[in-house]
Design a protein around this motif. Structure first.
Motif, PDB file in Angstrom:
ATOM      1  N   PRO A 126      64.946  80.271  30.289  1.00 56.85           N
ATOM      2  CA  PRO A 126      63.762  79.405  30.218  1.00 56.85           C
ATOM      3  C   PRO A 126      63.394  79.107  28.770  1.00 56.85           C
ATOM      4  O   PRO A 126      63.743  79.844  27.843  1.00 56.85           O
ATOM      5  N   THR A 127      62.658  78.022  28.576  1.00 54.11           N
ATOM      6  CA  THR A 127      62.144  77.713  27.246  1.00 54.11           C
ATOM      7  C   THR A 127      60.915  78.573  26.954  1.00 54.11           C
ATOM      8  O   THR A 127      60.265  79.097  27.873  1.00 54.11           O
ATOM      9  N   ILE A 128      60.612  78.692  25.676  1.00 52.08           N
ATOM     10  CA  ILE A 128      59.422  79.461  25.289  1.00 52.08           C
ATOM     11  C   ILE A 128      58.166  78.796  25.836  1.00 52.08           C
ATOM     12  O   ILE A 128      57.202  79.477  26.213  1.00 52.08           O
ATOM     13  N   ASP A 129      58.165  77.464  25.913  1.00 52.80           N
ATOM     14  CA  ASP A 129      57.010  76.768  26.480  1.00 52.80           C
ATOM     15  C   ASP A 129      56.806  77.150  27.933  1.00 52.80           C
ATOM     16  O   ASP A 129      55.665  77.317  28.384  1.00 52.80           O
ATOM     17  N   GLU A 130      57.873  77.296  28.690  1.00 52.57           N
ATOM     18  CA  GLU A 130      57.745  77.719  30.092  1.00 52.57           C
ATOM     19  C   GLU A 130      57.165  79.125  30.183  1.00 52.57           C
ATOM     20  O   GLU A 130      56.322  79.406  31.050  1.00 52.57           O
ATOM     21  N   ILE A 131      57.600  80.007  29.291  1.00 57.00           N
ATOM     22  CA  ILE A 131      57.051  81.360  29.283  1.00 57.00           C
ATOM     23  C   ILE A 131      55.548  81.308  29.004  1.00 57.00           C
ATOM     24  O   ILE A 131      54.744  82.010  29.653  1.00 57.00           O
ATOM     25  N   ARG A 132      55.140  80.498  28.063  1.00 49.48           N
ATOM     26  CA  ARG A 132      53.710  80.388  27.732  1.00 49.48           C
ATOM     27  C   ARG A 132      52.906  79.838  28.905  1.00 49.48           C
ATOM     28  O   ARG A 132      51.793  80.299  29.179  1.00 49.48           O
ATOM     29  N   THR A 182      61.593  84.424  17.364  1.00 54.28           N
ATOM     30  CA  THR A 182      62.839  85.068  17.791  1.00 54.28           C
ATOM     31  C   THR A 182      63.958  84.050  17.898  1.00 54.28           C
ATOM     32  O   THR A 182      63.729  82.843  18.021  1.00 54.28           O
ATOM     33  N   SER A 183      65.170  84.528  17.828  1.00 57.24           N
ATOM     34  CA  SER A 183      66.358  83.697  18.010  1.00 57.24           C
ATOM     35  C   SER A 183      66.974  84.012  19.367  1.00 57.24           C
ATOM     36  O   SER A 183      66.951  85.161  19.807  1.00 57.24           O
ATOM     37  N   THR A 239      65.170  78.448  23.812  1.00 55.25           N
ATOM     38  CA  THR A 239      65.337  79.208  25.046  1.00 55.25           C
ATOM     39  C   THR A 239      65.460  80.695  24.746  1.00 55.25           C
ATOM     40  O   THR A 239      65.863  81.096  23.652  1.00 55.25           O
ATOM     41  N   VAL A 240      65.113  81.493  25.733  1.00 58.34           N
ATOM     42  CA  VAL A 240      65.263  82.938  25.653  1.00 58.34           C
ATOM     43  C   VAL A 240      65.993  83.405  26.909  1.00 58.34           C
ATOM     44  O   VAL A 240      66.174  82.646  27.867  1.00 58.34           O
ATOM     45  N   THR A 241      66.424  84.638  26.889  1.00 58.08           N
ATOM     46  CA  THR A 241      67.145  85.216  28.027  1.00 58.08           C
ATOM     47  C   THR A 241      66.172  86.010  28.886  1.00 58.08           C
ATOM     48  O   THR A 241      65.593  86.993  28.426  1.00 58.08           O
ATOM     49  N   LEU A 242      65.990  85.563  30.112  1.00 53.61           N
ATOM     50  CA  LEU A 242      65.103  86.243  31.055  1.00 53.61           C
ATOM     51  C   LEU A 242      65.954  86.939  32.112  1.00 53.61           C
ATOM     52  O   LEU A 242      66.782  86.308  32.779  1.00 53.61           O
ATOM     53  N   LEU A 243      65.771  88.234  32.234  1.00 55.61           N
ATOM     54  CA  LEU A 243      66.502  89.026  33.229  1.00 55.61           C
ATOM     55  C   LEU A 243      65.562  89.338  34.386  1.00 55.61           C
ATOM     56  O   LEU A 243      64.544  90.007  34.206  1.00 55.61           O
ATOM     57  N   ARG A 296      64.828  89.557  27.170  1.00 61.09           N
ATOM     58  CA  ARG A 296      65.778  90.393  26.441  1.00 61.09           C
ATOM     59  C   ARG A 296      65.544  90.356  24.925  1.00 61.09           C
ATOM     60  O   ARG A 296      65.645  91.389  24.267  1.00 61.09           O
ATOM     61  N   GLU A 297      65.259  89.175  24.367  1.00 65.45           N
ATOM     62  CA  GLU A 297      65.172  89.046  22.916  1.00 65.45           C
ATOM     63  C   GLU A 297      64.092  89.934  22.317  1.00 65.45           C
ATOM     64  O   GLU A 297      64.287  90.539  21.253  1.00 65.45           O
ATOM     65  N   ILE A 298      62.944  90.012  22.961  1.00 61.63           N
ATOM     66  CA  ILE A 298      61.839  90.801  22.414  1.00 61.63           C
ATOM     67  C   ILE A 298      61.659  92.121  23.157  1.00 61.63           C
ATOM     68  O   ILE A 298      60.735  92.881  22.850  1.00 61.63           O
ATOM     69  N   LYS A 299      62.540  92.380  24.135  1.00 65.77           N
ATOM     70  CA  LYS A 299      62.484  93.621  24.913  1.00 65.77           C
ATOM     71  C   LYS A 299      61.073  93.866  25.458  1.00 65.77           C
ATOM     72  O   LYS A 299      60.446  94.889  25.207  1.00 65.77           O
TER      73      LYS A 299
END
Length: 601
Positions: free
Chosen positions: A286-292, A314-315, A349-353, A376-379
């Protein structure tokens, strides 16, 4: 002492509590859960490392990608054969047609005759939600591709409710001089929204309003402005509209579904399912905007402000994306690194598990079925819920449906069509490359010459029409005579390998209009095919049944939200399938009340 004639006052009953907030008391350590999910992911990904590499190589052959050859000489034949592509696409077409040829694919069947009137309503609703709301033809095509190429098709079916903010601008005449702005605006609102409660925002003199409709959960705003050029009134309506609300079939890539290697299926393990997967991880980007947005709407309630701030800098994690990198290489694209500009951070985008797990969340010593969402990126833990709270069902089960092309006992993934054809593809390519190289040598043969002759001691490229001066050409130069028997060998080998490939695919004698020996050597056409004896490979029939079975599982898993009493599912016009014991169907507002909704991730 009280007077005997005075009545004793009756004590008033305690007040009745009319409100009670629900508090989630999970005895979990967020850091422990995050490390647990990431450890599961890394372990499962490592266990399938060799399989991933083999699948990447097969996918490259499917996409006609070759790396080039330098043997037996630089620039030797390296033919990109399309046999795997051809066979796979024909199988995908067979599977797609098997499903789309009969709509609705699933039919409701009433257990009791009194419920028979519900059948056509449910049939139309399922067909609409699968094939209209979410472009089901493309979904079926994606599942068929994974079914054929990867050997397993996996669908994740959540209930998705997506909202987006819209702005609607409407223009009205200028404000009359004899009328106050608030009165004029109130008349406009009453005309445009007759059944909506409207209240002016305090301190704005009626230029801003808040409206609440009975059919909407949140109030929306109306603001009035005047245009400079003609003083006409602009009414700007800002409200959240429903983009999607219903079951969503999400086709999952093989790389994005991780589970223990020795699992037989993706459902919850137990006495009735002894070889189920202890955990299943779905990977999304997902994109960071979606997370927000999901944080603001209360979905990702475990995220903190520090977590959101960490997302902005984050990268994206690029590990375990070998297949995506292979796709980029084949397509000739080189993805640019994500932008570091703050104003563009929302598009990264970030990795969502998303992990389906069993874990003791209340400290009673018994594991419960739970779902974790981990970035995952920010644990960071984004969300934690019991399974049946998010995906309600009469029998707890994960919202996952999967089916194998050629099943392997005790394993989720089976043998795919590309895996079946890979060995024959390699043999055919080797034979063809050898044949082309042989022809190249015969067209431009190598030769031997005597060093003491007049020919210069250097490599000479033979060119048509050129002559070379020699004192004694017959004895100074010698061209070895190469036989032509290899041509017959190459042709026979390629023909045999093609026949073996045909036997492994759905191609029978009727498909390529082969000669029908039973009909005096006449070509099989559309007109006489009906009277011909059945010659089609039985593999196509088996795959048709398998594909319909896969869609049956998908559609029966589609509804974890509602209960329709007295109804079961069965495939239409296919008596080989038994009635599905699935009484949970998609939303039917006329019959039952919708339960909890969840986002896609």
């Amino acid at each position: 002492m009280a007077d005997a004639g005075t009545p004793t006052p009756t004590p008033s009953p305690p007040p009745v509590r009319r409100r009670r907030s629900r508090r989630r008391k999970f005895t979990i350590d967020k850091t422990k859960i995050v490390n647990r999910v990431i450890r599961f992911f890394d372990t499962d990904d490592t266990d399938r490392a060799r399989e991933k590499e083999a699948r990447i190589q097969r996918y490259a052959k499917y996409r006609l990608f070759t790396e080039g050859k330098d043997w037996p000489w630089a620039g030797s034949s390296d033919i990109p054969l399309a046999d795997m592509t051809e066979k796979s696409l024909k199988i995908q077409d067979t599977l797609h047609n098997a499903v789309m040829s009969s709509r609705p694919v699933m039919n409701a069947r009433a257990i009791d005759t009194v419920d028979a009137k519900k059948e056509p309503v449910i049939d139309k609703l399922i067909d609409f939600q699968v094939f209209v709301e979410q472009v089901g033809e493309r979904v079926i095509g994606d599942l068929a591709e994974g079914f054929s190429n990867d050997g397993v098709a996996t669908a994740f079916i959540p209930w998705v409710k997506e909202m987006r903010e819209t702005s609607d601008i409407r223009v009205f005449p200028r404000i009359p001089r004899v009328e106050l702005p608030i009165e004029y605006f109130a008349a406009i609102i009453k005309q445009q929204f007759p059944e909506v409660t409207a209240l002016p925002v305090v301190g704005t003199d009626g230029w801003d309003w808040r409206l609440l409709a009975d059919t909407e959960e949140k109030p929306f705003t109306v603001a009035f402005y005047t245009r400079k050029k003609d003083n006409k009134v602009e009414m700007v309506v800002r409200r959240e509209v429903e983009v999607y609300n219903g079951p969503k079939i999400i086709d999952m890539e093989w790389d994005d579904v991780l589970y223990p290697a020795r699992s037989a299926n993706l459902q919850i393990p137990g006495p009735s399912n002894p070889r189920g997967a202890p955990h299943v991880i779905l990977r999304f980007y997902p994109t960071i905007d979606e997370i927000r947005r999901l944080k603001r709407s209360g979905v990702y309630d475990e995220l903190t402000k520090d977590d959101l701030d960490a997302l902005a800098v984050t990268s994206p994690d690029s590990t375990a994306q070998e297949k995506e990198e292979e796709k980029d290489s084949i397509a000739g694209t080189v993805p640019s690194p994500p932008s570091s500009r703050p104003e563009e951070s929302g598009q990264r985008t970030v990795t969502l598990l998303m992990c389906f797990d069993t874990f003791d969340i209340d400290g009673d010593g018994i594991d419960e079925d739970v779902v974790w969402w981990v970035i995952r990126e920010i644990k960071a833990l984004a969300r934690a819920r019991p399974l049946t709270e998010i995906f309600p069902a009469s029998r707890p089960r994960r919202p996952l449906a999967s089916s194998s092309f050629i099943p392997i006992r005790g394993r989720v993934a089976g043998i795919g069509q590309l895996e079946l054809l890979e060995g024959l593809h390699d043999a055919t390519k080797t034979i063809l490359d050898q044949g082309v190289d042989s022809g190249t040598i015969k067209n431009a043969p190598f030769f031997f010459y005597r060093p003491s002759s007049t020919m210069k001691p250097e490599i000479i490229r033979l060119t048509p029409g050129e002559g070379y001066a020699l004192n004694d050409p017959q004895r100074d130069v010698h061209f070895p005579q190469l036989g032509g028997q290899d041509q017959v060998f190459h042709i026979n080998m390629v023909t045999m390998l093609q026949q073996m490939e045909d036997r492994l695919s759905t191609i029978g004698p009727l498909q390529p209009s082969a000669v029908d020996g039973a009909r005096s050597g006449s070509l099989v056409t559309a007109g006489n095919a009906g009277g011909s004896p059945p010659q089609v490979n039985s593999t196509s029939k088996i795959l048709s049944v398998s594909s319909v079975s896969t869609i049956r599982r998908v559609e029966s898993t589609t509804s974890f939200n509602l209960w329709v009493p007295g109804v079961s599912l069965a495939t239409s016009a296919r008596p080989v399938h038994s009635v599905i014991e699935a009484k949970r169907l998609v939303a039917i507002p006329a019959l039952v009340q919708r339960s909890t909704t969840t986002p896609s991730r």
